[in-house]
Each structure stands twice: as C-alpha cells, then as structure tokens.
Motif scaffolding. Structure first.
Motif, PDB file in Angstrom:
ATOM      1  N   TYR A  99       0.833  -1.206   0.000  1.00  0.00           N
ATOM      2  CA  TYR A  99       0.000   0.000   0.000  1.00  0.00           C
ATOM      3  C   TYR A  99       0.867   1.255   0.000  1.00  0.00           C
ATOM      4  CZ  TYR A  99      -4.346  -2.539   1.164  1.00  0.00           C
ATOM      5  OH  TYR A  99      -5.444  -3.353   1.153  1.00  0.00           O
ATOM      6  N   ASP A 100       1.907   1.273   0.838  1.00  0.00           N
ATOM      7  CA  ASP A 100       2.782   2.439   0.927  1.00  0.00           C
ATOM      8  C   ASP A 100       3.489   2.712  -0.397  1.00  0.00           C
ATOM      9  OD1 ASP A 100       2.013   2.820   3.539  1.00  0.00           O
ATOM     10  OD2 ASP A 100       3.865   2.030   4.420  1.00  0.00           O
ATOM     11  N   LEU A 101       3.923   1.656  -1.095  1.00  0.00           N
ATOM     12  CA  LEU A 101       4.554   1.838  -2.398  1.00  0.00           C
ATOM     13  C   LEU A 101       3.558   2.412  -3.406  1.00  0.00           C
ATOM     14  CD1 LEU A 101       6.670  -1.428  -2.648  1.00  0.00           C
ATOM     15  CD2 LEU A 101       7.564   0.905  -2.618  1.00  0.00           C
ATOM     16  N   LEU A 102       2.351   1.874  -3.416  1.00  0.00           N
ATOM     17  CA  LEU A 102       1.332   2.344  -4.354  1.00  0.00           C
ATOM     18  C   LEU A 102       0.916   3.784  -4.086  1.00  0.00           C
ATOM     19  CD1 LEU A 102      -0.892  -0.850  -4.533  1.00  0.00           C
ATOM     20  CD2 LEU A 102       0.536   0.082  -6.365  1.00  0.00           C
ATOM     21  N   ARG A 103       0.867   4.150  -2.814  1.00  0.00           N
ATOM     22  CA  ARG A 103       0.430   5.503  -2.426  1.00  0.00           C
ATOM     23  C   ARG A 103       1.573   6.518  -2.458  1.00  0.00           C
ATOM     24  NH1 ARG A 103      -2.849   2.780   2.462  1.00  0.00           N
ATOM     25  NH2 ARG A 103      -4.747   2.292   1.306  1.00  0.00           N
ATOM     26  N   GLY A 104       2.797   6.046  -2.693  1.00  0.00           N
ATOM     27  CA  GLY A 104       3.932   6.958  -2.741  1.00  0.00           C
ATOM     28  C   GLY A 104       4.495   7.320  -1.384  1.00  0.00           C
ATOM     29  N   VAL A 105       4.059   6.651  -0.322  1.00  0.00           N
ATOM     30  CA  VAL A 105       4.567   6.910   1.025  1.00  0.00           C
ATOM     31  C   VAL A 105       5.999   6.395   1.142  1.00  0.00           C
ATOM     32  CG1 VAL A 105       4.240   6.385   3.488  1.00  0.00           C
ATOM     33  CG2 VAL A 105       2.256   6.816   2.016  1.00  0.00           C
ATOM     34  N   GLN A 106       6.268   5.228   0.557  1.00  0.00           N
ATOM     35  CA  GLN A 106       7.603   4.633   0.521  1.00  0.00           C
ATOM     36  C   GLN A 106       8.136   4.715  -0.895  1.00  0.00           C
ATOM     37  OE1 GLN A 106       8.535   0.664   1.803  1.00  0.00           O
ATOM     38  NE2 GLN A 106       7.441   0.919   3.725  1.00  0.00           N
ATOM     39  N   LYS A 107       9.435   4.813  -1.009  1.00  0.00           N
ATOM     40  CA  LYS A 107      10.094   4.834  -2.319  1.00  0.00           C
ATOM     41  C   LYS A 107      11.001   3.615  -2.424  1.00  0.00           C
ATOM     42  CE  LYS A 107       8.730   9.053  -3.380  1.00  0.00           C
ATOM     43  NZ  LYS A 107       7.527   9.194  -4.089  1.00  0.00           N
ATOM     44  N   ASN A 108      11.092   3.045  -3.628  1.00  0.00           N
ATOM     45  CA  ASN A 108      11.997   1.941  -3.885  1.00  0.00           C
ATOM     46  C   ASN A 108      12.397   2.031  -5.346  1.00  0.00           C
ATOM     47  OD1 ASN A 108      12.875  -0.848  -4.699  1.00  0.00           O
ATOM     48  ND2 ASN A 108      12.548  -1.171  -2.511  1.00  0.00           N
ATOM     49  N   SER A 109      13.691   1.864  -5.618  1.00  0.00           N
ATOM     50  CA  SER A 109      14.177   2.012  -6.991  1.00  0.00           C
ATOM     51  C   SER A 109      13.588   0.965  -7.942  1.00  0.00           C
ATOM     52  CB  SER A 109      15.697   1.944  -7.023  1.00  0.00           C
ATOM     53  OG  SER A 109      16.134   0.685  -6.550  1.00  0.00           O
ATOM     54  N   ALA A 110      13.087  -0.142  -7.400  1.00  0.00           N
ATOM     55  CA  ALA A 110      12.507  -1.194  -8.238  1.00  0.00           C
ATOM     56  C   ALA A 110      11.003  -1.007  -8.445  1.00  0.00           C
ATOM     57  CB  ALA A 110      12.771  -2.562  -7.617  1.00  0.00           C
ATOM     58  N   PHE A 111      10.428   0.058  -7.884  1.00  0.00           N
ATOM     59  CA  PHE A 111       8.997   0.285  -8.026  1.00  0.00           C
ATOM     60  C   PHE A 111       8.759   1.718  -8.434  1.00  0.00           C
ATOM     61  CE2 PHE A 111       4.737   1.379  -6.822  1.00  0.00           C
ATOM     62  CZ  PHE A 111       4.033   0.300  -7.294  1.00  0.00           C
ATOM     63  N   PRO A 112       7.977   1.988  -9.454  1.00  0.00           N
ATOM     64  CA  PRO A 112       7.320   1.009 -10.301  1.00  0.00           C
ATOM     65  C   PRO A 112       8.351   0.302 -11.188  1.00  0.00           C
ATOM     66  CG  PRO A 112       6.866   3.205 -11.121  1.00  0.00           C
ATOM     67  CD  PRO A 112       7.648   3.354  -9.847  1.00  0.00           C
ATOM     68  N   PRO A 113       8.058  -0.925 -11.561  1.00  0.00           N
ATOM     69  CA  PRO A 113       9.008  -1.678 -12.368  1.00  0.00           C
ATOM     70  C   PRO A 113       9.181  -1.075 -13.762  1.00  0.00           C
ATOM     71  CG  PRO A 113       6.954  -2.893 -12.161  1.00  0.00           C
ATOM     72  CD  PRO A 113       6.843  -1.685 -11.285  1.00  0.00           C
ATOM     73  N   ASN A 114      10.365  -1.234 -14.286  1.00  0.00           N
ATOM     74  CA  ASN A 114      10.659  -0.771 -15.632  1.00  0.00           C
ATOM     75  C   ASN A 114      10.601  -1.997 -16.535  1.00  0.00           C
ATOM     76  OD1 ASN A 114      11.745   0.048 -18.038  1.00  0.00           O
ATOM     77  ND2 ASN A 114      13.519   1.069 -17.152  1.00  0.00           N
ATOM     78  N   GLY A 115       9.596  -2.072 -17.365  1.00  0.00           N
ATOM     79  CA  GLY A 115       9.403  -3.236 -18.236  1.00  0.00           C
ATOM     80  C   GLY A 115      10.491  -3.424 -19.268  1.00  0.00           C
ATOM     81  N   ARG A 116      11.270  -2.400 -19.522  1.00  0.00           N
ATOM     82  CA  ARG A 116      12.357  -2.486 -20.503  1.00  0.00           C
ATOM     83  C   ARG A 116      13.680  -2.897 -19.865  1.00  0.00           C
ATOM     84  NH1 ARG A 116      10.472  -0.401 -25.240  1.00  0.00           N
ATOM     85  NH2 ARG A 116       8.771   1.083 -25.077  1.00  0.00           N
ATOM     86  N   ALA A 117      13.769  -2.823 -18.562  1.00  0.00           N
ATOM     87  CA  ALA A 117      15.015  -3.177 -17.864  1.00  0.00           C
ATOM     88  C   ALA A 117      15.146  -4.690 -17.757  1.00  0.00           C
ATOM     89  CB  ALA A 117      15.024  -2.559 -16.471  1.00  0.00           C
ATOM     90  N   THR A 118      16.366  -5.159 -17.712  1.00  0.00           N
ATOM     91  CA  THR A 118      16.593  -6.585 -17.547  1.00  0.00           C
ATOM     92  C   THR A 118      16.634  -6.948 -16.075  1.00  0.00           C
ATOM     93  OG1 THR A 118      18.984  -6.302 -17.586  1.00  0.00           O
ATOM     94  CG2 THR A 118      17.913  -6.751 -19.689  1.00  0.00           C
ATOM     95  N   VAL A 119      16.292  -8.172 -15.765  1.00  0.00           N
ATOM     96  CA  VAL A 119      16.315  -8.659 -14.388  1.00  0.00           C
ATOM     97  C   VAL A 119      17.687  -9.258 -14.124  1.00  0.00           C
ATOM     98  CG1 VAL A 119      15.296 -10.285 -12.750  1.00  0.00           C
ATOM     99  CG2 VAL A 119      13.848  -9.125 -14.418  1.00  0.00           C
ATOM    100  N   PRO A 120      18.368  -8.841 -13.042  1.00  0.00           N
ATOM    101  CA  PRO A 120      19.691  -9.413 -12.762  1.00  0.00           C
ATOM    102  C   PRO A 120      19.589 -10.892 -12.401  1.00  0.00           C
ATOM    103  CG  PRO A 120      18.960  -8.037 -10.949  1.00  0.00           C
ATOM    104  CD  PRO A 120      17.953  -7.886 -12.049  1.00  0.00           C
ATOM    105  N   ASN A 121      20.603 -11.662 -12.775  1.00  0.00           N
ATOM    106  CA  ASN A 121      20.609 -13.093 -12.458  1.00  0.00           C
ATOM    107  C   ASN A 121      21.251 -13.347 -11.135  1.00  0.00           C
ATOM    108  OD1 ASN A 121      19.267 -14.004 -14.696  1.00  0.00           O
ATOM    109  ND2 ASN A 121      21.109 -13.935 -15.935  1.00  0.00           N
TER     110      ASN A 121
END
Length: 71
Positions: free
Chosen positions: A49-71
């Motif tokens: 909820y906090d991520l969706l509402r912008g209360v918390q920040k995380n570099s992985a959210f929102p996801p970037n559909g063009r970025a690659t996922v690290p292995n």
C-alpha cells in the motif's frame, strides 16, 4: 509465523527470488505463505500500500518493463 505452521510450509521468502526488492538494512528471511488473520498485522500488505500511495520509495517500483532482471 505461528510455530504450528512453520513445519508445514515452504519457508522460502521473497528475498530468495531473483530480482526481489532490496531491503533497507539487513535482509530478513521467512515465508510470505502465512498471512495474518487481521489485515492490520500484515506487514507485506502495508508495504505494498505504501509503495502504491507513494509513502515509501523503492528504486525497483514502479518496475521498468524495458530493464533486464539481474541473475
């Protein structure tokens, strides 16, 4: 997680998955297969909820559909 449920579940948590959101500080282990009966006790739900509402920040959210996922 209640003791009686620990033996019956897979205890792999999100932290064991490739591309998971990194925690600030030490990574915690555990299982997200247990959902507390009362929503006010569900830490994962409140973090989402906090991520969706912008209360918390995380570099992985929102996801970037063009970025690659690290292995």
């Amino acid at each position: 997680m209640p003791e009686e449920l620990k033996a019956r579940t897979d205890t792999r948590g999100e932290a064991s998955l490739r591309g998971h959101l990194k925690a600030e500080g030490d990574e915690q282990t555990g299982s997200q297969s247990y959902i507390p009966p009362d929503a006010k006790d569900d830490k994962a739900l409140h973090t989402a909820y906090d991520l969706l509402r912008g209360v918390q920040k995380n570099s992985a959210f929102p996801p970037n559909g063009r970025a690659t996922v690290p292995n």
